[in-house]
Scaffold this active site. Structure first.
Site, short mmCIF file in Angstrom:
data_model
loop_
_atom_site.label_atom_id
_atom_site.label_comp_id
_atom_site.label_asym_id
_atom_site.label_seq_id
_atom_site.Cartn_x
_atom_site.Cartn_y
_atom_site.Cartn_z
N PRO A 15 -2.15 8.08 2.68
CA PRO A 15 -2.81 9.39 2.55
C PRO A 15 -2.77 10.14 3.88
O PRO A 15 -3.44 9.75 4.84
CB PRO A 15 -4.24 9.03 2.14
CG PRO A 15 -4.44 7.63 2.62
CD PRO A 15 -3.10 6.96 2.58
N VAL B 176 -3.29 13.02 6.67
CA VAL B 176 -4.14 14.12 7.13
C VAL B 176 -3.45 14.72 8.33
O VAL B 176 -2.97 14.00 9.21
CB VAL B 176 -5.55 13.62 7.52
CG1 VAL B 176 -6.36 14.76 8.15
CG2 VAL B 176 -6.29 13.07 6.32
N ASP C 49 -2.73 8.31 9.11
CA ASP C 49 -3.02 7.59 7.87
C ASP C 49 -4.54 7.47 7.73
O ASP C 49 -5.19 6.76 8.52
CB ASP C 49 -2.36 6.21 7.92
CG ASP C 49 -2.49 5.44 6.61
OD1 ASP C 49 -3.37 5.79 5.79
OD2 ASP C 49 -1.70 4.49 6.41
N HIS C 50 -5.09 8.14 6.72
CA HIS C 50 -6.55 8.19 6.58
C HIS C 50 -7.12 6.85 6.12
O HIS C 50 -8.35 6.66 6.14
CB HIS C 50 -6.95 9.29 5.60
CG HIS C 50 -8.24 9.97 5.96
ND1 HIS C 50 -9.30 9.31 6.55
CD2 HIS C 50 -8.65 11.25 5.81
CE1 HIS C 50 -10.30 10.14 6.75
NE2 HIS C 50 -9.93 11.33 6.31
N ARG C 51 -6.28 5.91 5.73
CA ARG C 51 -6.77 4.58 5.42
C ARG C 51 -7.17 3.84 6.69
O ARG C 51 -8.08 3.01 6.69
CB ARG C 51 -5.71 3.76 4.68
CG ARG C 51 -5.26 4.31 3.35
CD ARG C 51 -4.11 3.50 2.80
NE ARG C 51 -2.95 3.52 3.70
CZ ARG C 51 -1.83 2.84 3.48
NH1 ARG C 51 -1.70 2.10 2.38
NH2 ARG C 51 -0.83 2.90 4.34
#
Length: 444
Positions: A236, A238, A416-418
Site C-alpha cells: 500500500p 503513500v 510502504d504503509h504496512r
C-alpha cells in the site's frame, strides 16, 4: 575422436527463467577456447556475456539473434577432441578437473583489459585434431587477394553481417576481410555488393498495419512491468511531497568542487540529495526494512543498499550501492557516477541489481517537477527528485522578508504503509529536506 558438446543456457543469477540472444560472437566452423566469449544475452535485468565451457570447433548455433531461450535449453554445439563427459544443463555447476581450465567466475560486465579472445584466435592444435573436409575450403580461395592464412578456413563474420550478405546476394567467400583476425565486416559486404546499399533486412519491430507499430515486450521492459504491477498491488503506497530551498546545498557543492582534493570527483546535486536521504534513513530505522509476508515479520536491515534508478535503451534498471551510508561524500559521488556509466553501457550485472533496500529516482533530469514513484519490489521507501531550478522564493522574516531567486526542488517520498505509518514517513521526508536546507544538520 571428437565429441559434440552442447552448451545449455545457464541461470546467470536471481532465478531467471529465460534470456534473449542479442549477438553471437562466433559462427559455425569457428575454433573456440575455454572462457572465450561466445554470445551476448539480455536477461530480464541486464546484458550478459557467456564464456565457452569447451574448447573445440563450433558445429551449430541453436538460436538466432532476437530469439528468447529458456534456461537449460541448448544454445550452441561444440565438437571437442577426445571423449568428454557430457555437460549438465547448467554448466557453471560442473566442477573443473585439474586438467581442465576453470570457467570464468560469474557472468556480466566484461573487462576492458583485453582478456577477451577474438574469434579464430585459438592455437592450431585443436583444428589439426578435427580436420575439415576438403570441400570446406572455397575453390576460388587461391584467386582471393586476402592472405592465405585468413582464407584457409570458414568465413569469419557475425550473424548480422551474414544476414546482410544474404539479402544483398554477396558471396562471403569472395569478400576481402578488413576486420581484425580476418573478420568480414558490414563495410566489407557493402563494398562487395552490386545492389543498392539501402536494401536492408527488415526491422525487428513488426508492423501489423500502416497505423500501428507493435513492439515485443521482453527483456528489461518485461521484467520492469511485472515488478511494478506486483509492487503497486502488493504494498500500500503513500506518497508525500515537499518543495524546498536548497540554495545552501548548491553553494556548498560549489565550495567543495573548488577544493584540490575534489577536483577529480563529480559532485552532482544528486550526490548531496543521496547523502541527506541516507542520513535521514539512519535516523529512521524503520525505513530500511522489508515486509516478510510469510513470516509475518518486519525485518530491519543494518546496511542501506541504495538503488539509483537509471533509464537505459533497454528500459529502467535499478543497480544499488552497497552499504552506501558508510561512504564518504567523495566515495558516494564516485559510486553514483560509476553506476550510471555502467548502466548506460548496458553492462550492469544481475548481482548489482539485487539486495537493494531503498531507491532514489531522479526524474528531474528530464525537466519534471515531481511525480509519484512506485516502490522497488521488496523495499519500503523510494525518493523521487524533481528538477532543480532557480525560482522566486520568500526569504527572511518580518521586516526583513523579501523575494529572492533561489535554488528550489520538490522531493516526493513513497513508502510502504504496512511498514511505516504516516508519522514515520513524514519525519523521514522532513529530515531529508532539513539537511538539504541546512547541510550542517548532517553532522548531528
Amino acid at each position: 575422436m571428437t565429441n559434440v558438446q552442447q552448451f545449455h543456457l545457464p541461470d546467470v543469477g536471481e532465478g531467471l527463467t529465460e534470456a534473449e540472444i542479442v549477438t553471437w560472437l562466433v559462427a559455425a566452423g569457428d575454433v573456440v577456447e575455454v572462457n572465450q566469449i561466445l554470445v551476448e544475452i539480455e536477461t530480464a535485468k541486464s546484458l550478459v556475456e557467456l564464456p565457452s565451457p569447451f574448447a573445440g570447433e563450433v558445429t551449430e548455433l541453436h538460436a538466432e539473434p532476437g530469439d528468447t531461450v529458456e534456461v537449460g535449453k541448448p544454445i550452441i554445439s561444440i565438437a571437442t577432441a577426445g571423449a568428454t563427459t557430457p555437460t549438465p544443463s547448467i554448466p557453471e555447476a560442473r566442477p573443473a578437473t585439474e586438467d581442465e581450465p576453470k570457467l570464468l567466475v560469474g557472468y556480466g560486465a566484461k573487462e576492458t583489459s583485453g582478456r577477451r579472445r577474438r574469434r579464430g584466435a585459438a592455437t592450431p592444435a585443436p583444428a589439426a585434431a578435427t580436420p575439415a573436409p576438403a570441400a570446406a575450403t572455397p575453390a576460388p580461395a587461391a584467386a582471393t587477394p586476402a592472405p592465405a592464412a585468413v582464407r584457409s578456413g570458414p568465413v569469419r563474420c557475425k550473424p548480422p553481417v551474414r544476414k546482410l550478405a544474404k539479402v544483398l546476394g554477396v558471396d562471403l567467400a569472395e569478400v576481402t576481410p578488413t576486420g581484425l583476425d580476418g573478420i568480414v565486416t558490414r563495410a566489407d559486404v557493402l563494398a562487395a555488393s552490386t545492389k543498392t546499399p539501402d536494401v536492408m533486412p527488415p526491422p525487428a519491430v513488426a508492423e501489423s498495419s500502416v497505423d500501428e507499430i507493435r513492439i515485443p515486450i521482453k527483456g528489461v521492459r518485461k521484467h520492469t512491468a511485472a515488478a511494478m504491477v506486483s509492487s503497486a498491488f502488493t504494498a500500500p503506497h503513500v506518497t508525500e511531497f515537499v518543495t524546498l530551498d536548497i540554495t545552501a546545498t548548491m553553494e556548498l557543492r560549489e565550495r567543495l568542487a573548488s577544493r584540490r582534493d575534489m577536483k577529480d570527483v563529480k559532485l552532482s546535486p544528486l550526490t548531496f540529495i543521496a547523502r541527506a536521504f541516507l542520513r535521514a534513513m539512519e535516523r529512521t530505522p524503520s525505513s530500511n526494512s522489508r515486509w516478510d509476508e510469510e513470516a509475518q515479520e518486519i525485518v530491519q536491515l543494518r546496511d542501506i543498499n541504495l538503488g539509483i534508478a537509471a533509464a537505459t535503451p533497454r528500459g529502467l534498471v535499478v543497480p544499488n550501492i552497497r552499504a552506501a551510508q558508510r561512504l564518504s561524500l567523495a566515495e558516494l559521488a564516485d559510486a553514483i557516477a560509476d553506476l550510471a556509466t555502467t548502466a548506460r553501457a548496458g553492462r550492469t550485472t544481475p548481482e548489482a541489481m539485487s539486495h537493494g533496500t531503498a531507491t532514489i529516482s531522479n526524474f528531474g533530469v528530464f525537466g519534471v517537477d515531481t511525480g509519484t514513484p512506485i516502490l522497488n519490489p521488496g523495499e519500503t521507501v523510494i525518493l523521487g527528485v524533481g528538477t532543480i531550478s532557480r525560482r522566486p522564493w520568500v526569504v527572511g522574516e518580518g521586516v526583513d522578508e523579501r523575494i529572492e531567486p533561489r535554488w528550489v526542488t520538490t522531493l516526493a517520498l513513497s513508502f510502504d504503509h504496512r511498514v511505516m505509518d504516516g508519522q514515520q514517513g513524514s519525519e523521514l521526508l522532513a529530515d531529508t529536506a532539513a539537511v538539504l536546507r541546512d547541510p550542517a544538520l548532517a553532522v548531528l
